[in-house]
Design an enzyme around this catalytic site. Structure first.
Site, PDB file in Angstrom:
ATOM      1  N   GLY A  89       0.825  -1.212   0.000  1.00 27.43           N
ATOM      2  CA  GLY A  89       0.000   0.000   0.000  1.00 27.43           C
ATOM      3  C   GLY A  89       0.858   1.261   0.000  1.00 27.43           C
ATOM      4  O   GLY A  89       0.382   2.350   0.356  1.00 27.43           O
ATOM      5  N   GLY A 133       1.220   5.543   3.120  1.00 30.83           N
ATOM      6  CA  GLY A 133       2.280   4.652   2.648  1.00 30.83           C
ATOM      7  C   GLY A 133       3.358   5.398   1.883  1.00 30.83           C
ATOM      8  O   GLY A 133       4.554   5.179   2.089  1.00 30.83           O
ATOM      9  N   LYS A 177      -1.753  -2.382  -5.351  1.00 33.21           N
ATOM     10  CA  LYS A 177      -2.706  -2.725  -6.414  1.00 33.21           C
ATOM     11  C   LYS A 177      -3.050  -1.516  -7.282  1.00 33.21           C
ATOM     12  O   LYS A 177      -3.680  -1.656  -8.328  1.00 33.21           O
ATOM     13  CB  LYS A 177      -3.986  -3.255  -5.735  1.00 33.21           C
ATOM     14  CG  LYS A 177      -4.969  -3.951  -6.620  1.00 33.21           C
ATOM     15  CD  LYS A 177      -6.112  -4.487  -5.740  1.00 33.21           C
ATOM     16  CE  LYS A 177      -7.334  -4.857  -6.542  1.00 33.21           C
ATOM     17  NZ  LYS A 177      -8.443  -5.232  -5.644  1.00 33.21           N
ATOM     18  N   THR A 208      -6.199   1.395  12.755  1.00 34.07           N
ATOM     19  CA  THR A 208      -6.897   2.665  12.986  1.00 34.07           C
ATOM     20  C   THR A 208      -7.581   2.727  14.353  1.00 34.07           C
ATOM     21  O   THR A 208      -8.005   1.692  14.883  1.00 34.07           O
ATOM     22  CB  THR A 208      -7.960   2.856  11.872  1.00 34.07           C
ATOM     23  OG1 THR A 208      -8.841   3.907  12.251  1.00 34.07           O
ATOM     24  CG2 THR A 208      -8.799   1.605  11.651  1.00 34.07           C
ATOM     25  N   ASP A 209      -7.734   3.942  14.853  1.00 30.75           N
ATOM     26  CA  ASP A 209      -8.492   4.133  16.113  1.00 30.75           C
ATOM     27  C   ASP A 209      -9.963   3.790  15.924  1.00 30.75           C
ATOM     28  O   ASP A 209     -10.690   3.614  16.905  1.00 30.75           O
ATOM     29  CB  ASP A 209      -8.328   5.573  16.634  1.00 30.75           C
ATOM     30  CG  ASP A 209      -8.809   6.661  15.675  1.00 30.75           C
ATOM     31  OD1 ASP A 209      -9.215   6.350  14.536  1.00 30.75           O
ATOM     32  OD2 ASP A 209      -8.773   7.845  16.076  1.00 30.75           O
ATOM     33  N   GLU A 210     -10.400   3.700  14.652  1.00 31.23           N
ATOM     34  CA  GLU A 210     -11.827   3.460  14.411  1.00 31.23           C
ATOM     35  C   GLU A 210     -12.266   2.071  14.882  1.00 31.23           C
ATOM     36  O   GLU A 210     -13.455   1.814  15.043  1.00 31.23           O
ATOM     37  CB  GLU A 210     -12.167   3.686  12.931  1.00 31.23           C
ATOM     38  CG  GLU A 210     -11.785   5.099  12.521  1.00 31.23           C
ATOM     39  CD  GLU A 210     -12.355   5.583  11.209  1.00 31.23           C
ATOM     40  OE1 GLU A 210     -13.371   5.042  10.748  1.00 31.23           O
ATOM     41  OE2 GLU A 210     -11.766   6.525  10.653  1.00 31.23           O
ATOM     42  N   TYR A 238     -15.832  -0.461   7.108  1.00 30.84           N
ATOM     43  CA  TYR A 238     -14.382  -0.208   7.083  1.00 30.84           C
ATOM     44  C   TYR A 238     -13.752  -0.589   8.426  1.00 30.84           C
ATOM     45  O   TYR A 238     -12.820  -1.402   8.467  1.00 30.84           O
ATOM     46  CB  TYR A 238     -14.106   1.277   6.778  1.00 30.84           C
ATOM     47  CG  TYR A 238     -12.707   1.716   7.160  1.00 30.84           C
ATOM     48  CD1 TYR A 238     -11.585   1.198   6.502  1.00 30.84           C
ATOM     49  CD2 TYR A 238     -12.492   2.636   8.187  1.00 30.84           C
ATOM     50  CE1 TYR A 238     -10.293   1.591   6.860  1.00 30.84           C
ATOM     51  CE2 TYR A 238     -11.211   3.034   8.544  1.00 30.84           C
ATOM     52  CZ  TYR A 238     -10.110   2.507   7.884  1.00 30.84           C
ATOM     53  OH  TYR A 238      -8.841   2.890   8.252  1.00 30.84           O
ATOM     54  N   ALA A 264     -14.894  -2.361  10.853  1.00 28.33           N
ATOM     55  CA  ALA A 264     -15.075  -3.779  11.194  1.00 28.33           C
ATOM     56  C   ALA A 264     -14.060  -4.632  10.437  1.00 28.33           C
ATOM     57  O   ALA A 264     -13.504  -5.595  10.987  1.00 28.33           O
ATOM     58  CB  ALA A 264     -16.495  -4.222  10.857  1.00 28.33           C
ATOM     59  N   LYS A 314     -11.098  -3.606   9.391  1.00 37.66           N
ATOM     60  CA  LYS A 314      -9.775  -3.358   9.997  1.00 37.66           C
ATOM     61  C   LYS A 314      -9.662  -4.126  11.320  1.00 37.66           C
ATOM     62  O   LYS A 314      -8.607  -4.694  11.634  1.00 37.66           O
ATOM     63  CB  LYS A 314      -9.553  -1.860  10.240  1.00 37.66           C
ATOM     64  CG  LYS A 314      -9.415  -1.022   8.984  1.00 37.66           C
ATOM     65  CD  LYS A 314      -8.207  -1.366   8.133  1.00 37.66           C
ATOM     66  CE  LYS A 314      -6.890  -0.967   8.745  1.00 37.66           C
ATOM     67  NZ  LYS A 314      -5.747  -1.227   7.820  1.00 37.66           N
ATOM     68  N   VAL A 334     -20.802  19.391   5.129  1.00 35.55           N
ATOM     69  CA  VAL A 334     -20.636  19.023   6.544  1.00 35.55           C
ATOM     70  C   VAL A 334     -21.706  18.009   6.907  1.00 35.55           C
ATOM     71  O   VAL A 334     -22.902  18.291   6.756  1.00 35.55           O
ATOM     72  CB  VAL A 334     -20.791  20.270   7.438  1.00 35.55           C
ATOM     73  CG1 VAL A 334     -20.665  19.889   8.902  1.00 35.55           C
ATOM     74  CG2 VAL A 334     -19.755  21.303   7.061  1.00 35.55           C
ATOM     75  N   ARG A 359     -12.575  14.521  15.926  1.00 31.46           N
ATOM     76  CA  ARG A 359     -11.499  13.642  15.455  1.00 31.46           C
ATOM     77  C   ARG A 359     -10.183  14.116  16.074  1.00 31.46           C
ATOM     78  O   ARG A 359     -10.008  15.293  16.375  1.00 31.46           O
ATOM     79  CB  ARG A 359     -11.402  13.663  13.914  1.00 31.46           C
ATOM     80  CG  ARG A 359     -12.643  13.079  13.205  1.00 31.46           C
ATOM     81  CD  ARG A 359     -12.780  11.597  13.463  1.00 31.46           C
ATOM     82  NE  ARG A 359     -13.928  10.964  12.786  1.00 31.46           N
ATOM     83  CZ  ARG A 359     -15.116  10.749  13.345  1.00 31.46           C
ATOM     84  NH1 ARG A 359     -15.370  11.150  14.590  1.00 31.46           N
ATOM     85  NH2 ARG A 359     -16.068  10.113  12.686  1.00 31.46           N
ATOM     86  N   GLY A 390     -24.435   5.550  10.874  1.00 29.21           N
ATOM     87  CA  GLY A 390     -23.519   4.922  11.842  1.00 29.21           C
ATOM     88  C   GLY A 390     -22.346   5.806  12.231  1.00 29.21           C
ATOM     89  O   GLY A 390     -21.356   5.322  12.784  1.00 29.21           O
ATOM     90  N   HIS A 391     -22.433   7.097  11.967  1.00 32.48           N
ATOM     91  CA  HIS A 391     -21.316   8.038  12.160  1.00 32.48           C
ATOM     92  C   HIS A 391     -20.843   8.090  13.617  1.00 32.48           C
ATOM     93  O   HIS A 391     -21.610   8.437  14.513  1.00 32.48           O
ATOM     94  CB  HIS A 391     -21.808   9.427  11.731  1.00 32.48           C
ATOM     95  CG  HIS A 391     -20.741  10.416  11.474  1.00 32.48           C
ATOM     96  ND1 HIS A 391     -20.999  11.641  10.915  1.00 32.48           N
ATOM     97  CD2 HIS A 391     -19.406  10.383  11.693  1.00 32.48           C
ATOM     98  CE1 HIS A 391     -19.873  12.312  10.788  1.00 32.48           C
ATOM     99  NE2 HIS A 391     -18.900  11.573  11.271  1.00 32.48           N
TER     100      HIS A 391
END
Ligand code: NAD
Ligand code: TYD
Length: 336
Positions: A7, A13, A32, A118-120, A142, A144, A146, A198, A206, A267-268
């Site tokens: 990546g 990266g 890729k 990620t912190d997510e 995303y 989930a 990770k 927004v 964040r 789901g924000h």
């Protein structure tokens, strides 16, 4: 030392590849070249970088790419939350299955493997900050995916004794970030005089980390981290999106009339916040404050229209129209 950077043609990266090459290392990039990966990101680095174009999920390719390398750092991922809501399958394929394939190649080669995460994966952090011991509670396809990748890395360290570890960063920003993400999107829209979209009330928080600080954190984890462990790398500033957007408008010489409230993301997550004590104990700290980093980032986009011009006039326009229900200003329109 030769590092395989999977990546390495993407945002973080490629910043990391630059750092390694600057430090005198040879780098092999496996990428890729999806819509987010660009050869241009590796321009000017000469013979120190070898680019292999391909998918981390292809077993033979991954094994060949690992051969002769001393370590693997895996950035390769589908990385945009909004796109994961549109088409989750690609995220599961690359971020979970691809991670497994590349990790297995590193394990079999007996080399160190660092997973960029990620912190997510911790989900919404209503109060305080997430530590490495906090439960995983991802909200989007995303995050989930990770989290799935992270769990496989942990299992390989524990089950097979693989020399594998994880670093989890908060939101990065800086040069060469694709304009589908909040900060570059708002910079380019502000420069062009397009509205800044927004989501919801704009009060989502964040924890912003300048990309060079994160690249430094990666080297600390790679060199001094312990296999099987997770290392959080959080930025120095926590800000609501609206404040970030106001900062961008000011630096671009625009007023708040460009702010446009749009439908919120499903789901924000309201807030991310990371405690990074484990990495700080190893000697890392974030050096670039948000005001300074944002100024540097806006300057980079002002100076690099040849980098973002082709993106803003390509597939991104279709994505933008599909996602925001409106079109961007004409391609190549003069920045203010
Ligand atoms: P990016 O989307 O800019 O780059 C991803 C790169 O991976 C691209 O070059 C793409 O071509 C490549 N790629 C995608 N699928 C691939 C596959 N199957 N095989 C090989 N290459 C593939 O993303 P980024 O913002 O640079 O993020 C890099 C990593 O850092 C990701 O793993 C992401 O989850 C993580 N991360 C990002 C942030 C952030 O704020 N950007 C924060 C924390 C963690
Ligand atoms: P983003 O850059 O997509 O990163 P992440 O979702 O991984 O945190 O978004 C950062 C924040 O900005 C997030 O709260 C969503 C919000 N946002 C907007 O308000 N408008 C936008 O057009 C985008 C892309 C994001």
């Amino acid at each position: 030392m030769t590092v395989l950077v999977a990546g390495g043609a993407g945002f973080i990266g490629s910043n990391y590849v630059r750092r390694r090459v600057g430090g005198g290392d040879a780098v092999r990039v496996l990428d890729k070249l999806t819509y987010a990966g660009r050869r241009e990101n590796l321009e000017g680095l000469g013979d120190a970088v070898e680019l292999i174009e391909g998918d981390i999920a292809e077993r033979d390719l991954a094994r060949g790419a690992v051969e002769g390398c001393d370590a693997v750092v895996n950035f390769a991922a589908e990385s945009h939350v909004d796109r994961s809501i549109e088409s989750p399958g690609e995220f599961i394929q690359t971020d979970v299955y691809g991670t497994y394939v590349l990790l297995e190649a590193a394990r079999d080669a007996g080399i160190r493997y660092l997973q960029i995460s990620t912190d997510e994966v911790y989900g919404d952090v209503e109060q305080g900050s997430a530590t490495e011991a906090s439960p995983l509670d991802p909200s989007s396809p995303y995050s989930a995916s990770k989290a799935g990748g992270d769990l496989i890395v942990g299992a390989f360290a524990r089950t097979y004794g693989a020399e594998a570890l994880i670093i989890r960063a908060s939101n990065n920003y800086g040069p060469a970030q694709h304009p589908e993400k909040l900060i570059p999107l708002c910079i380019l829209n502000a420069l062009a005089g397009d509205p800044l979209p927004v989501y919801g009330d704009g009060m989502q928080v964040r924890n912003w980390l300048f990309v060079e600080d994160f690249c430094a954190a990666i080297d600390v984890a790679l060199e001094r981290g312990q296999p099987g462990l997770v290392y959080n790398a959080g930025g120095p500033d926590e800000l609501p999106n609206m404040e970030v957007i106001r900062g961008i408008l000011e630096l671009c010489g625009r007023d708040e009339s460009l702010i446009e409230r749009v439908e919120d993301r499903p789901g924000h997550d309201r807030r991310y916040s990371l405690a990074s004590e484990r990495l700080i104990e190893l000697g890392w700290s974030a050096e670039v404050g948000f005001a300074d980093g944002l100024e540097r980032t806006v300057s980079w986009y002002r100076d690099n229209e040849s980098w973002w011009g082709p993106i803003r006039s390509g597939e991104y326009r279709e994505y933008y129209e599909r996602h925001y229900g409106r079109s961007l200003g004409a391609p190549g329109e003069a920045p203010g």
